[in-house]
Design a protein around this motif. Structure first.
Motif, PDB file in Angstrom:
ATOM      1  N   ALA A   5      61.479 130.300 -17.138  1.00 37.27           N
ATOM      2  CA  ALA A   5      61.056 129.034 -16.534  1.00 37.27           C
ATOM      3  C   ALA A   5      59.670 128.680 -17.051  1.00 37.27           C
ATOM      4  N   PRO A   6      59.408 127.397 -17.248  1.00 35.85           N
ATOM      5  CA  PRO A   6      58.068 126.998 -17.682  1.00 35.85           C
ATOM      6  C   PRO A   6      57.022 127.468 -16.659  1.00 35.85           C
ATOM      7  N   ALA A   7      55.825 127.708 -17.146  1.00 34.05           N
ATOM      8  CA  ALA A   7      54.731 128.143 -16.276  1.00 34.05           C
ATOM      9  C   ALA A   7      54.384 127.049 -15.269  1.00 34.05           C
ATOM     10  N   LEU A   8      53.798 127.477 -14.171  1.00 38.53           N
ATOM     11  CA  LEU A   8      53.321 126.526 -13.169  1.00 38.53           C
ATOM     12  C   LEU A   8      51.988 125.942 -13.619  1.00 38.53           C
ATOM     13  N   THR A   9      51.822 124.660 -13.358  1.00 38.18           N
ATOM     14  CA  THR A   9      50.521 124.026 -13.562  1.00 38.18           C
ATOM     15  C   THR A   9      50.108 123.373 -12.252  1.00 38.18           C
ATOM     16  N   PHE A  10      48.812 123.382 -12.010  1.00 39.34           N
ATOM     17  CA  PHE A  10      48.233 122.808 -10.800  1.00 39.34           C
ATOM     18  C   PHE A  10      47.328 121.665 -11.223  1.00 39.34           C
ATOM     19  N   ARG A  11      47.418 120.555 -10.492  1.00 38.67           N
ATOM     20  CA  ARG A  11      46.539 119.421 -10.768  1.00 38.67           C
ATOM     21  C   ARG A  11      46.411 118.569  -9.519  1.00 38.67           C
ATOM     22  N   ASP A  12      45.380 117.723  -9.497  1.00 38.66           N
ATOM     23  CA  ASP A  12      45.209 116.797  -8.392  1.00 38.66           C
ATOM     24  C   ASP A  12      46.160 115.618  -8.546  1.00 38.66           C
ATOM     25  N   ALA A  13      46.689 115.168  -7.419  1.00 36.51           N
ATOM     26  CA  ALA A  13      47.604 114.023  -7.418  1.00 36.51           C
ATOM     27  C   ALA A  13      46.860 112.743  -7.765  1.00 36.51           C
ATOM     28  N   THR A  14      47.598 111.809  -8.324  1.00 38.26           N
ATOM     29  CA  THR A  14      47.086 110.470  -8.604  1.00 38.26           C
ATOM     30  C   THR A  14      47.968 109.453  -7.872  1.00 38.26           C
ATOM     31  N   ASP A  15      47.540 108.212  -7.886  1.00 36.70           N
ATOM     32  CA  ASP A  15      48.325 107.150  -7.252  1.00 36.70           C
ATOM     33  C   ASP A  15      49.767 107.138  -7.768  1.00 36.70           C
ATOM     34  N   GLY A  16      49.948 107.423  -9.040  1.00 31.20           N
ATOM     35  CA  GLY A  16      51.274 107.385  -9.647  1.00 31.20           C
ATOM     36  C   GLY A  16      52.218 108.475  -9.174  1.00 31.20           C
ATOM     37  N   ASP A  17      51.689 109.478  -8.470  1.00 35.82           N
ATOM     38  CA  ASP A  17      52.510 110.579  -7.972  1.00 35.82           C
ATOM     39  C   ASP A  17      53.043 110.348  -6.568  1.00 35.82           C
ATOM     40  N   VAL A  18      52.585 109.313  -5.893  1.00 31.66           N
ATOM     41  CA  VAL A  18      52.845 109.146  -4.463  1.00 31.66           C
ATOM     42  C   VAL A  18      54.333 109.143  -4.131  1.00 31.66           C
ATOM     43  N   ASP A  19      55.135 108.368  -4.818  1.00 34.34           N
ATOM     44  CA  ASP A  19      56.566 108.288  -4.484  1.00 34.34           C
ATOM     45  C   ASP A  19      57.254 109.640  -4.655  1.00 34.34           C
ATOM     46  N   LEU A  67      46.903 118.696  -3.982  1.00 34.20           N
ATOM     47  CA  LEU A  67      47.187 119.550  -5.121  1.00 34.20           C
ATOM     48  C   LEU A  67      48.683 119.513  -5.418  1.00 34.20           C
ATOM     49  N   ILE A  68      49.004 119.217  -6.664  1.00 31.95           N
ATOM     50  CA  ILE A  68      50.394 119.170  -7.131  1.00 31.95           C
ATOM     51  C   ILE A  68      50.668 120.417  -7.954  1.00 31.95           C
ATOM     52  N   VAL A  69      51.862 120.963  -7.761  1.00 34.11           N
ATOM     53  CA  VAL A  69      52.314 122.103  -8.555  1.00 34.11           C
ATOM     54  C   VAL A  69      53.518 121.629  -9.361  1.00 34.11           C
ATOM     55  N   GLU A  70      53.407 121.780 -10.669  1.00 35.75           N
ATOM     56  CA  GLU A  70      54.494 121.359 -11.553  1.00 35.75           C
ATOM     57  C   GLU A  70      55.044 122.550 -12.318  1.00 35.75           C
ATOM     58  N   ARG A  71      56.330 122.494 -12.574  1.00 36.32           N
ATOM     59  CA  ARG A  71      56.993 123.434 -13.477  1.00 36.32           C
ATOM     60  C   ARG A  71      57.638 122.556 -14.527  1.00 36.32           C
ATOM     61  N   GLY A  72      57.100 122.619 -15.721  1.00 35.98           N
ATOM     62  CA  GLY A  72      57.520 121.669 -16.745  1.00 35.98           C
ATOM     63  C   GLY A  72      57.057 120.287 -16.321  1.00 35.98           C
ATOM     64  N   ASP A  73      57.953 119.320 -16.321  1.00 28.23           N
ATOM     65  CA  ASP A  73      57.573 117.960 -15.915  1.00 28.23           C
ATOM     66  C   ASP A  73      58.038 117.629 -14.499  1.00 28.23           C
ATOM     67  N   ARG A  74      58.382 118.657 -13.717  1.00 22.04           N
ATOM     68  CA  ARG A  74      58.909 118.455 -12.366  1.00 22.04           C
ATOM     69  C   ARG A  74      57.892 118.916 -11.319  1.00 22.04           C
ATOM     70  N   ILE A  75      57.616 118.063 -10.333  1.00 23.53           N
ATOM     71  CA  ILE A  75      56.783 118.456  -9.210  1.00 23.53           C
ATOM     72  C   ILE A  75      57.627 119.347  -8.305  1.00 23.53           C
TER      73      ILE A  75
END
Length: 179
Positions: A5-19, A67-75
């Motif tokens: 599985a792709p590694a986890l990445t952590f980042r701050d959410a933006t307005d575009g992530d809300v939905d 804080l958003i956690v993504e695996r690949g391009d999926r939250i």
């Protein structure tokens, strides 16, 4: 041979992530999709868990991070961190129901604690949990959180928090000292 599985990445959410975040949070706690995981509230609450306005408020707040956690391009998970003086508040925690029970939640909460210490220098993490959620409270206790016995009323009649299916809901404050 299985591809890892792709590694986890952590980042701050933006307005575009809300939905996407609203969909994740709802799927983890309400309705039939939430029953794929163990954190469902479907037996105690109906209605919504959050909405776009509530998520955007956290994203925009100067004292909060979502804080958003993504695996690949999926939250796959998220959590709110809010700076409150000497402690941080941990909330809006959601893990995709199909990924629950495999250690992702533990990884997320550990990273949230690390980031709260590093960003704000806080010495405690606080959260509130619906007091009848014994399995969830036990999970947090295994992560080092302590029950305080300090309760706040559930906001009956305010559908922004859901439609209660029972009349004994309250929030209990859980606290963890951070190293």
């Amino acid at each position: 041979m299985d591809t890892p599985a792709p590694a986890l990445t952590f980042r701050d959410a933006t307005d575009g992530d809300v939905d996407a975040l609203v969909a994740l949070i709802e799927s983890a706690y309400r309705g039939e999709s939430s029953r794929a995981g163990w954190t469902t509230e479907a037996d105690i609450l109906e209605g919504r868990r959050t909405d776009a306005e509530g998520v955007l408020e956290v994203v925009k707040s100067p004292d909060s991070r979502l804080l958003i956690v993504e695996r690949g391009d999926r939250i796959v998970a998220c959590c709110q961190l809010e700076h409150r003086g000497d402690h941080a508040y941990f909330g809006m925690f959601a893990v995709s129901p199909t990924l629950q029970g495999a250690g992702l939640g533990k990884t997320v909460i550990e990273e949230a604690e690390r980031q709260a210490r590093a960003t704000w220098g806080v010495t405690e993490m606080h959260m509130t949990v619906i007091s009848v959620r014994d399995d969830l409270i036990a999970w947090y206790e295994r992560r080092g959180y302590s029950r305080t016995g300090r309760m706040t009323p559930f906001p009956y009649g305010d559908e922004r928090f859901g439609i209660p299916l029972r009349d004994d809901l309250r929030f209990e404050l859980l606290v963890k000292k951070l190293a």
